[in-house]
Motif scaffolding. Structure first.
Motif, PDB file in Angstrom:
ATOM      1  N   LEU A  46      44.861  -7.926  -8.061  1.00  0.00           N
ATOM      2  CA  LEU A  46      43.442  -8.084  -7.727  1.00  0.00           C
ATOM      3  C   LEU A  46      42.693  -8.724  -8.886  1.00  0.00           C
ATOM      4  CD1 LEU A  46      40.860  -7.658  -6.063  1.00  0.00           C
ATOM      5  CD2 LEU A  46      40.826  -5.293  -6.899  1.00  0.00           C
ATOM      6  N   LEU A  47      42.955  -8.267 -10.085  1.00  0.00           N
ATOM      7  CA  LEU A  47      42.299  -8.836 -11.261  1.00  0.00           C
ATOM      8  C   LEU A  47      42.618 -10.322 -11.389  1.00  0.00           C
ATOM      9  CD1 LEU A  47      40.596  -8.384 -13.797  1.00  0.00           C
ATOM     10  CD2 LEU A  47      42.716  -7.829 -14.984  1.00  0.00           C
ATOM     11  N   SER A  48      43.879 -10.679 -11.226  1.00  0.00           N
ATOM     12  CA  SER A  48      44.283 -12.082 -11.295  1.00  0.00           C
ATOM     13  C   SER A  48      43.585 -12.901 -10.212  1.00  0.00           C
ATOM     14  CB  SER A  48      45.798 -12.185 -11.148  1.00  0.00           C
ATOM     15  OG  SER A  48      46.205 -13.520 -11.144  1.00  0.00           O
ATOM     16  N   PHE A  49      43.534 -12.365  -8.999  1.00  0.00           N
ATOM     17  CA  PHE A  49      42.851 -13.024  -7.878  1.00  0.00           C
ATOM     18  C   PHE A  49      41.380 -13.285  -8.214  1.00  0.00           C
ATOM     19  CE2 PHE A  49      40.117 -12.234  -4.151  1.00  0.00           C
ATOM     20  CZ  PHE A  49      40.489 -13.291  -3.334  1.00  0.00           C
ATOM     21  N   LEU A  50      40.695 -12.267  -8.719  1.00  0.00           N
ATOM     22  CA  LEU A  50      39.270 -12.413  -9.038  1.00  0.00           C
ATOM     23  C   LEU A  50      39.061 -13.399 -10.183  1.00  0.00           C
ATOM     24  CD1 LEU A  50      38.158  -8.692  -8.706  1.00  0.00           C
ATOM     25  CD2 LEU A  50      37.592 -10.572  -7.150  1.00  0.00           C
ATOM     26  N   GLU A  51      39.861 -13.273 -11.232  1.00  0.00           N
ATOM     27  CA  GLU A  51      39.708 -14.184 -12.373  1.00  0.00           C
ATOM     28  C   GLU A  51      39.966 -15.633 -11.962  1.00  0.00           C
ATOM     29  OE1 GLU A  51      40.677 -11.313 -16.195  1.00  0.00           O
ATOM     30  OE2 GLU A  51      42.299 -12.557 -15.404  1.00  0.00           O
ATOM     31  N   ASN A  52      40.999 -15.866 -11.162  1.00  0.00           N
ATOM     32  CA  ASN A  52      41.319 -17.227 -10.725  1.00  0.00           C
ATOM     33  C   ASN A  52      40.256 -17.799  -9.799  1.00  0.00           C
ATOM     34  OD1 ASN A  52      43.703 -17.357 -12.199  1.00  0.00           O
ATOM     35  ND2 ASN A  52      44.925 -16.558 -10.516  1.00  0.00           N
ATOM     36  N   ASN A  53      39.751 -16.984  -8.884  1.00  0.00           N
ATOM     37  CA  ASN A  53      38.781 -17.481  -7.924  1.00  0.00           C
ATOM     38  C   ASN A  53      37.368 -17.592  -8.481  1.00  0.00           C
ATOM     39  OD1 ASN A  53      39.966 -17.874  -5.080  1.00  0.00           O
ATOM     40  ND2 ASN A  53      40.980 -16.066  -5.871  1.00  0.00           N
ATOM     41  N   LEU A  54      37.080 -16.838  -9.521  1.00  0.00           N
ATOM     42  CA  LEU A  54      35.737 -16.870 -10.095  1.00  0.00           C
ATOM     43  C   LEU A  54      35.692 -17.619 -11.425  1.00  0.00           C
ATOM     44  CD1 LEU A  54      34.688 -13.202  -9.296  1.00  0.00           C
ATOM     45  CD2 LEU A  54      34.010 -15.298  -8.084  1.00  0.00           C
ATOM     46  N   GLY A  55      36.840 -18.057 -11.912  1.00  0.00           N
ATOM     47  CA  GLY A  55      36.882 -18.817 -13.146  1.00  0.00           C
ATOM     48  C   GLY A  55      36.388 -18.033 -14.351  1.00  0.00           C
ATOM     49  N   MET A  56      36.780 -16.773 -14.430  1.00  0.00           N
ATOM     50  CA  MET A  56      36.339 -15.929 -15.534  1.00  0.00           C
ATOM     51  C   MET A  56      37.490 -15.085 -16.018  1.00  0.00           C
ATOM     52  SD  MET A  56      36.367 -12.896 -13.726  1.00  0.00           S
ATOM     53  CE  MET A  56      35.468 -11.748 -14.683  1.00  0.00           C
ATOM     54  N   LYS A  57      37.263 -14.360 -17.116  1.00  0.00           N
ATOM     55  CA  LYS A  57      38.283 -13.490 -17.696  1.00  0.00           C
ATOM     56  C   LYS A  57      37.631 -12.164 -18.033  1.00  0.00           C
ATOM     57  CE  LYS A  57      42.317 -12.992 -19.987  1.00  0.00           C
ATOM     58  NZ  LYS A  57      43.289 -12.274 -19.239  1.00  0.00           N
ATOM     59  N   VAL A  58      38.240 -11.071 -17.562  1.00  0.00           N
ATOM     60  CA  VAL A  58      37.748  -9.731 -17.876  1.00  0.00           C
ATOM     61  C   VAL A  58      38.322  -9.331 -19.231  1.00  0.00           C
ATOM     62  CG1 VAL A  58      37.764  -7.314 -17.175  1.00  0.00           C
ATOM     63  CG2 VAL A  58      37.562  -9.095 -15.430  1.00  0.00           C
ATOM     64  N   PRO A  59      37.464  -8.921 -20.164  1.00  0.00           N
ATOM     65  CA  PRO A  59      37.954  -8.495 -21.478  1.00  0.00           C
ATOM     66  C   PRO A  59      38.889  -7.296 -21.364  1.00  0.00           C
ATOM     67  CG  PRO A  59      35.556  -8.713 -21.485  1.00  0.00           C
ATOM     68  CD  PRO A  59      36.012  -8.842 -20.059  1.00  0.00           C
ATOM     69  N   GLU A  60      39.859  -7.230 -22.254  1.00  0.00           N
ATOM     70  CA  GLU A  60      40.859  -6.155 -22.208  1.00  0.00           C
ATOM     71  C   GLU A  60      40.235  -4.770 -22.259  1.00  0.00           C
ATOM     72  OE1 GLU A  60      44.384  -6.426 -24.615  1.00  0.00           O
ATOM     73  OE2 GLU A  60      44.364  -8.607 -24.463  1.00  0.00           O
ATOM     74  N   HIS A  61      39.164  -4.598 -23.029  1.00  0.00           N
ATOM     75  CA  HIS A  61      38.557  -3.271 -23.143  1.00  0.00           C
ATOM     76  C   HIS A  61      37.927  -2.795 -21.831  1.00  0.00           C
ATOM     77  CE1 HIS A  61      34.958  -5.739 -23.936  1.00  0.00           C
ATOM     78  NE2 HIS A  61      34.287  -4.713 -23.461  1.00  0.00           N
ATOM     79  N   GLN A  62      37.756  -3.699 -20.869  1.00  0.00           N
ATOM     80  CA  GLN A  62      37.217  -3.340 -19.551  1.00  0.00           C
ATOM     81  C   GLN A  62      38.314  -2.907 -18.579  1.00  0.00           C
ATOM     82  OE1 GLN A  62      34.184  -2.955 -18.620  1.00  0.00           O
ATOM     83  NE2 GLN A  62      32.987  -4.055 -20.132  1.00  0.00           N
ATOM     84  N   LEU A  63      39.569  -3.091 -18.952  1.00  0.00           N
ATOM     85  CA  LEU A  63      40.688  -2.815 -18.049  1.00  0.00           C
ATOM     86  C   LEU A  63      41.077  -1.340 -18.107  1.00  0.00           C
ATOM     87  CD1 LEU A  63      42.801  -6.009 -18.711  1.00  0.00           C
ATOM     88  CD2 LEU A  63      41.050  -5.621 -16.958  1.00  0.00           C
ATOM     89  N   ILE A  64      40.188  -0.509 -17.580  1.00  0.00           N
ATOM     90  CA  ILE A  64      40.403   0.939 -17.529  1.00  0.00           C
ATOM     91  C   ILE A  64      40.308   1.390 -16.076  1.00  0.00           C
ATOM     92  CG2 ILE A  64      39.639   1.361 -19.898  1.00  0.00           C
ATOM     93  CD1 ILE A  64      36.891   2.125 -18.749  1.00  0.00           C
ATOM     94  N   PRO A  65      40.996   2.463 -15.718  1.00  0.00           N
ATOM     95  CA  PRO A  65      41.002   2.903 -14.308  1.00  0.00           C
ATOM     96  C   PRO A  65      39.608   3.111 -13.717  1.00  0.00           C
ATOM     97  CG  PRO A  65      42.676   4.083 -15.537  1.00  0.00           C
ATOM     98  CD  PRO A  65      41.887   3.282 -16.543  1.00  0.00           C
ATOM     99  N   GLU A  66      38.674   3.590 -14.518  1.00  0.00           N
ATOM    100  CA  GLU A  66      37.326   3.834 -13.998  1.00  0.00           C
ATOM    101  C   GLU A  66      36.684   2.567 -13.441  1.00  0.00           C
ATOM    102  OE1 GLU A  66      38.374   4.790 -17.062  1.00  0.00           O
ATOM    103  OE2 GLU A  66      38.429   6.962 -16.819  1.00  0.00           O
ATOM    104  N   ASN A  67      37.020   1.415 -14.016  1.00  0.00           N
ATOM    105  CA  ASN A  67      36.452   0.153 -13.550  1.00  0.00           C
ATOM    106  C   ASN A  67      37.111  -0.358 -12.271  1.00  0.00           C
ATOM    107  OD1 ASN A  67      34.517   0.043 -15.542  1.00  0.00           O
ATOM    108  ND2 ASN A  67      35.756  -1.222 -16.897  1.00  0.00           N
ATOM    109  N   PHE A  68      38.174   0.310 -11.825  1.00  0.00           N
ATOM    110  CA  PHE A  68      38.858  -0.059 -10.584  1.00  0.00           C
ATOM    111  C   PHE A  68      38.756   1.052  -9.540  1.00  0.00           C
ATOM    112  CE2 PHE A  68      40.677  -2.817 -13.731  1.00  0.00           C
ATOM    113  CZ  PHE A  68      40.871  -4.001 -13.063  1.00  0.00           C
ATOM    114  N   ALA A  69      37.945   2.053  -9.811  1.00  0.00           N
ATOM    115  CA  ALA A  69      37.868   3.228  -8.940  1.00  0.00           C
ATOM    116  C   ALA A  69      37.296   2.921  -7.565  1.00  0.00           C
ATOM    117  CB  ALA A  69      37.054   4.329  -9.614  1.00  0.00           C
TER     118      ALA A  69
END
Length: 91
Positions: A46-69
């Protein structure tokens, strides 16, 4: 970036990639991890899909379960990562 647009993209991803026929039933506060709708592999996809389709990159510190809840949490994370003002209209 519009939070509602990102939430729609999350629902479409779940419907298409995870073949979940009940994706239309997923609301902003649906517990995606608790209900087993997303697991670690589908979170990465899902993250790869969003980053590719929106042309952005989510910072590593944001990659926590709470942000995908929930779809709303995912959308807010993505919008924060684009450094655009949030215009979600969802509380």
């Amino acid at each position: 970036m519009d939070v509602s647009k990102v939430m729609d993209m999350v629902r479409k991803f779940i419907s298409a990639e995870l073949e979940d026929s009940e994706a239309d039933m997923i609301g902003p506060d649906t517990a995606l991890l608790e209900l087993g709708i997303l697991d670690s592999l589908s979170m990465v996809n899902l993250l790869s899909f969003l980053e590719n389709n929106l042309g952005m990159k989510v910072p590593e510190h944001q990659l926590i379960p709470e942000n995908f809840a929930t779809p709303l949490a995912i959308a807010r994370m993505v919008c924060a990562s684009t450094e655009s003002p949030l215009s979600d209209g969802v509380d």
